[in-house]
Every structure is written in C-alpha cells, then in structure tokens.
Scaffold this motif. Sequence first.
Motif, PDB file in Angstrom:
ATOM      1  N   LYS A   3      16.691  14.568  19.452  1.00  0.00           N
ATOM      2  CA  LYS A   3      17.034  14.859  18.068  1.00  0.00           C
ATOM      3  C   LYS A   3      18.097  13.900  17.543  1.00  0.00           C
ATOM      4  N   VAL A  10      25.807  10.824  11.826  1.00  0.00           N
ATOM      5  CA  VAL A  10      26.022  12.217  12.198  1.00  0.00           C
ATOM      6  C   VAL A  10      27.294  12.767  11.564  1.00  0.00           C
ATOM      7  N   LEU A  13      30.741  18.802  13.649  1.00  0.00           N
ATOM      8  CA  LEU A  13      30.768  20.210  13.254  1.00  0.00           C
ATOM      9  C   LEU A  13      31.993  20.944  13.785  1.00  0.00           C
ATOM     10  N   SER A  66      26.325  19.366  20.904  1.00  0.00           N
ATOM     11  CA  SER A  66      26.332  20.617  20.134  1.00  0.00           C
ATOM     12  C   SER A  66      27.349  20.562  18.994  1.00  0.00           C
ATOM     13  N   ALA A  69      25.787  17.036  14.127  1.00  0.00           N
ATOM     14  CA  ALA A  69      24.556  17.323  13.385  1.00  0.00           C
ATOM     15  C   ALA A  69      24.170  16.069  12.620  1.00  0.00           C
ATOM     16  N   ASP A  72      21.949  14.521   6.520  1.00  0.00           N
ATOM     17  CA  ASP A  72      20.722  14.492   5.718  1.00  0.00           C
ATOM     18  C   ASP A  72      20.621  13.155   4.977  1.00  0.00           C
ATOM     19  N   PRO A  78      25.250  18.041   6.750  1.00  0.00           N
ATOM     20  CA  PRO A  78      24.640  18.302   8.052  1.00  0.00           C
ATOM     21  C   PRO A  78      23.313  19.049   7.927  1.00  0.00           C
ATOM     22  N   THR A  79      22.368  18.677   8.778  1.00  0.00           N
ATOM     23  CA  THR A  79      21.058  19.323   8.759  1.00  0.00           C
ATOM     24  C   THR A  79      20.521  19.444  10.173  1.00  0.00           C
ATOM     25  N   ARG A  80      19.610  20.387  10.361  1.00  0.00           N
ATOM     26  CA  ARG A  80      18.917  20.491  11.640  1.00  0.00           C
ATOM     27  C   ARG A  80      17.739  19.536  11.611  1.00  0.00           C
ATOM     28  N   ARG A  97      16.697  20.352   5.994  1.00  0.00           N
ATOM     29  CA  ARG A  97      17.350  20.658   4.718  1.00  0.00           C
ATOM     30  C   ARG A  97      16.539  20.143   3.528  1.00  0.00           C
TER      31      ARG A  97
END
Length: 104
Positions: A3, A10, A13, A66, A69, A72, A78-80, A97
């Motif tokens: 990912k 990035v 978080l 972890s 993220a 976008d 931040p997005t998954r 997102r």
Amino acid sequence: MQKIRKGDKVVVLAGKDKGRTGEVLSVSPKEERAVVRGINMIVRHQRQTQSQEAGLIRKEAPIHLSNLAIADPKDGKPTRVGFQTQKDGTKVRVAKRSGEVING
C-alpha cells in the motif's frame, strides 16, 4: 502489492511529527517500517575519522507503517488505499477518499 511504496507522498498520523507530510525514501516490509524525508529526525554524534569530520549528524529514522497514510492525490489529506483491476488487466492502487489512482 504494497500500500505504501518508495516515492509516495504520505501524512504522519501519530507521533512527534503528527500532521506533517513527506516523501517515502525507503520501505522495509519485513520490519513494517518506512523512512520519510524530513520526518522522525534523530541526531547522531559522529567521532572524527580519516574520511569524515566529527560533529552532529541529523538523519531520518524509520517510522512504523501504521503511523503513515497516503496523501490523497486530489487534496493532500490522509486516505486509505484500495486496489482495482483496470481493463487492461493491471492492478492499481486507488485512494478510497476520492477514487483517484495513486501514481507509482
């Protein structure tokens, strides 16, 4: 397929650099850690040798995946990350997102 990859933008978080953004310089999947430019800076004291001078050396330390993220591509928030298969059969990473394809 990972990912988070080298060259990705990035967002941090958690930790002392929370909210800051940077570019991934390297990823170690086994340790689940990544080195991000300008993030998690540490200071090392360097003894003088024949090749280099003594002093303080600042460099990036690895940060756990972890705590990162993907930013976008549309707005930088931040997005998954999701995966999609395109019509030509290639698998691409997609920002959850905005639905934008993540380059890399």
